[in-house]
Every structure is written in structure tokens, then in C-alpha cells.
Write an enzyme that holds these catalytic residues in place. Structure first.
Site, PDB file in Angstrom:
ATOM      1  N   GLU A  77      37.536  32.706  49.139  1.00 21.35           N
ATOM      2  CA  GLU A  77      38.644  32.274  48.286  1.00 21.35           C
ATOM      3  C   GLU A  77      40.017  32.756  48.783  1.00 21.35           C
ATOM      4  O   GLU A  77      40.948  32.885  47.998  1.00 21.35           O
ATOM      5  CB  GLU A  77      38.408  32.756  46.852  1.00 21.35           C
ATOM      6  CG  GLU A  77      37.175  32.120  46.216  1.00 21.35           C
ATOM      7  CD  GLU A  77      37.146  32.340  44.712  1.00 21.35           C
ATOM      8  OE1 GLU A  77      37.456  31.398  43.971  1.00 21.35           O
ATOM      9  OE2 GLU A  77      36.812  33.462  44.294  1.00 21.35           O
ATOM     10  N   HIS A  96      43.215  38.317  43.055  1.00 21.73           N
ATOM     11  CA  HIS A  96      42.293  37.386  42.401  1.00 21.73           C
ATOM     12  C   HIS A  96      41.078  38.183  41.950  1.00 21.73           C
ATOM     13  O   HIS A  96      40.519  38.948  42.730  1.00 21.73           O
ATOM     14  CB  HIS A  96      41.858  36.267  43.348  1.00 21.73           C
ATOM     15  CG  HIS A  96      40.688  35.502  42.805  1.00 21.73           C
ATOM     16  ND1 HIS A  96      40.756  34.831  41.595  1.00 21.73           N
ATOM     17  CD2 HIS A  96      39.414  35.330  43.252  1.00 21.73           C
ATOM     18  CE1 HIS A  96      39.577  34.271  41.349  1.00 21.73           C
ATOM     19  NE2 HIS A  96      38.746  34.569  42.331  1.00 21.73           N
ATOM     20  N   HIS A  98      37.763  38.573  38.584  1.00 22.68           N
ATOM     21  CA  HIS A  98      36.930  37.904  37.572  1.00 22.68           C
ATOM     22  C   HIS A  98      36.749  38.784  36.334  1.00 22.68           C
ATOM     23  O   HIS A  98      35.728  38.681  35.659  1.00 22.68           O
ATOM     24  CB  HIS A  98      35.557  37.564  38.172  1.00 22.68           C
ATOM     25  CG  HIS A  98      35.627  36.888  39.516  1.00 22.68           C
ATOM     26  ND1 HIS A  98      34.911  37.297  40.611  1.00 22.68           N
ATOM     27  CD2 HIS A  98      36.378  35.826  39.928  1.00 22.68           C
ATOM     28  CE1 HIS A  98      35.184  36.513  41.651  1.00 22.68           C
ATOM     29  NE2 HIS A  98      36.075  35.624  41.270  1.00 22.68           N
ATOM     30  N   HIS A 167      36.086  31.310  35.329  1.00 18.89           N
ATOM     31  CA  HIS A 167      36.022  31.946  36.641  1.00 18.89           C
ATOM     32  C   HIS A 167      36.755  33.295  36.678  1.00 18.89           C
ATOM     33  O   HIS A 167      36.140  34.330  36.903  1.00 18.89           O
ATOM     34  CB  HIS A 167      36.601  30.950  37.663  1.00 18.89           C
ATOM     35  CG  HIS A 167      36.674  31.443  39.066  1.00 18.89           C
ATOM     36  ND1 HIS A 167      37.112  30.659  40.103  1.00 18.89           N
ATOM     37  CD2 HIS A 167      36.397  32.646  39.626  1.00 18.89           C
ATOM     38  CE1 HIS A 167      37.079  31.341  41.231  1.00 18.89           C
ATOM     39  NE2 HIS A 167      36.665  32.558  40.960  1.00 18.89           N
TER      40      HIS A 167
HETATM   41 ZN   LIG Z   1      36.774  34.019  42.371  1.00 20.46          ZN
END
Ligand SMILES: [Zn+2]
Length: 254
Positions: A77, A96, A98, A167
């Protein structure tokens, strides 16, 4: 040590802090823009943030590809980072992750995630929700190419955070310290809001004037901000890696 070495060392610290504070687990990542080459950024190879060392940091271009020959596995990602840097010249660091506490707000549409606690003010008044299905239909929900990354960056627009439906989230800051701080307090703000909803009645979000007042007082290398960075780094076992910036450094970074 060179300036670049210091930047990479700070990125290792950021990885360890986010792991220690439960923002990331085996997955999730943090990057920093190259201080001299704005079209490059640093991000670890594919590795749990807790385990990231200096040698694991890789330099990438705006296409999300490593700028040198790289045989090691990379984060799938990484386009999230490339696309946000491409869209936002003001941004120097991206996370980023979760984190579980934010997930309900990307799933349920009834209650928007907005600042409710003073330390949550840095996420900004508006936290858009990006749904990958809107443009890309049935995917595995991961952002694996630049088209998807750019669509996420477009949804984030000039906000500090975007939730990713089902997500996680992406957050963007003017400095590494800022984005780490924002990403640590984002799930806490979400948790406080979830608890408040359980108590019932009207939800009192921070007022726009309060958010503005908090932001006016913020400087990424102020004594107050450094206090948190030093504390988190010590808790994460990497106090020995800290480089306290001098006064001039603050101006260069801000
Ligand atoms: Zn992710």
C-alpha cells in the site's frame, strides 16, 4: 551523522512509537518526505513497524517505486504515501494504519468522526470517509496502485485525515512529529466519542473556534510537542536514538 541519517532515524523512532501506542500492529506504515528531494520519500520495506531498523528504510519516488534497485519485499500500500505527497506539497509525513477504534466511523454513517477531546483537535474539523468501492467496485480493499491512491488523496483533499471504509485511515502532517501525534490521538478521540454515544444524549463536538485555537498554538518542535515525542520514544525503548532539534531546525521543518 548527516541530515538524511537523522531523518531516517526519526522515521525508525516513529515506527516504534506507532507500534507501542497500538496505532499499527503487524501492518500499517509511516513515511517522511525527503528533505532535499521533494519528489522522494522514505518508507520502510515490508516489515512490522515494531521491527523496523535504520537499514530497513527505502527511498521511493512519486510513482510509489523504489528509486534504487531493491530486492526486498515492499509494502503493497505504498501508493497511499506517494499519492498524498503528490497531491499535497504542504505535507511532509504520512501514516496509514488500521487502528480498530476508528473503524466503526468508516462503516456506520450515522455519526461522523470529528474532534471531541482537546488532543483530538489536530485531526481537523472534517474527517472524510473514502470508500474504495465507489470508484473501483469489488477489490480486496487494499490501495495497491496509484489510481486508487490518487482517489484517496482526492477524498482527503486539504484535510488531515481520511477514513477508509472497512479498512483503516490515512493521516497527513506537516512534520513527522505532527502526523505521529495526530495518529496516536485519532483512535483515542474515536474511543471517547464511542463511549459518549453509549451514554446517550446530544454529542458535543469541539467547536470550530476551539479547534482553531488549538491549531494556532501548535508548533511541531515546541517544548510541549517535544515532551510527547520524548515520552513516546522512551516508552517505545528508543530514547537513545533521539535527536533534539536546534532552533533553526524548527524553521526548516515547519
Ligand atoms: Zn491498509
Amino acid at each position: 551523522m548527516s541530515k538524511i541519517d537523522d531523518v531516517m532515524k526519526d522515521l525508525v523512532i516513529a515506527n516504534r512509537i506507532l507500534a507501542r501506542e497500538d496505532v499499527v500492529d503487524a501492518y500499517g506504515h509511516v513515511s517522511i518526505r525527503h528533505p532535499d528531494k521533494p519528489n522522494h520519500f522514505f518508507l520502510a520495506r515490508s516489515l512490522a513497524p515494531e521491527l523496523v531498523e535504520f537499514e530497513d528504510i527505502v527511498e521511493f519516488g512519486m510513482d510509489g517505486q523504489p528509486v534504487r534497485d531493491e530486492k526486498r519485499a515492499l509494502y503493497l500500500e505504498r501508493c497511499i504515501h506517494a499519492a498524498i505527497y503528490e497531491a499535497r506539497p504542504d505535507i511532509h509525513s504520512v501514516v496509514h494504519a488500521h487502528a480498530e477504534d476508528i473503524l466503526p466511523f468508516g462503516i456506520a454513517q450515522a455519526t461522523p468522526l470529528r474532534p471531541v477531546i482537546h488532543s483530538g483537535s489536530f485531526i481537523g474539523a472534517n474527517v472524510p470517509v473514502w470508500d474504495i468501492a465507489d470508484k473501483f467496485g469489488d477489490t480486496n480493499l487494499l490501495v495497491t496502485n496509484m489510481d486508487q491512491g490518487r482517489d484517496l488523496a482526492k477524498c482527503m483533499a486539504n484535510n488531515n485525515v481520511a477514513l477508509m471504509r472497512g479498512h483503516g485511515f490515512a493521516s497527513a502532517g506537516r512534520s513527522l512529529i505532527e502526523v505521529v501525534r495526530m495518529s496516536v490521538y485519532l483512535p483515542r478521540n474515536a474511543r471517547a466519542l464511542l463511549h459518549a454515544k453509549q451514554l446517550g444524549g446530544e454529542i458535543k463536538y469541539l467547536r470550530q473556534g476551539e479547534i482553531d485555537a488549538r491549531n494556532r498554538g501548535y508548533s511541531p518542535y515546541s517544548t510541549e510537542t517535544w515532551r510527547a515525542w520524548e515520552f513516546w520514544a522512551t516508552k517505545a525503548g528508543c530514547a537513545h536514538m533521539l535527536t533534539k532539534p536546534d532552533h533553526g531546525h524548527e524553521h526548516k521543518k515547519s
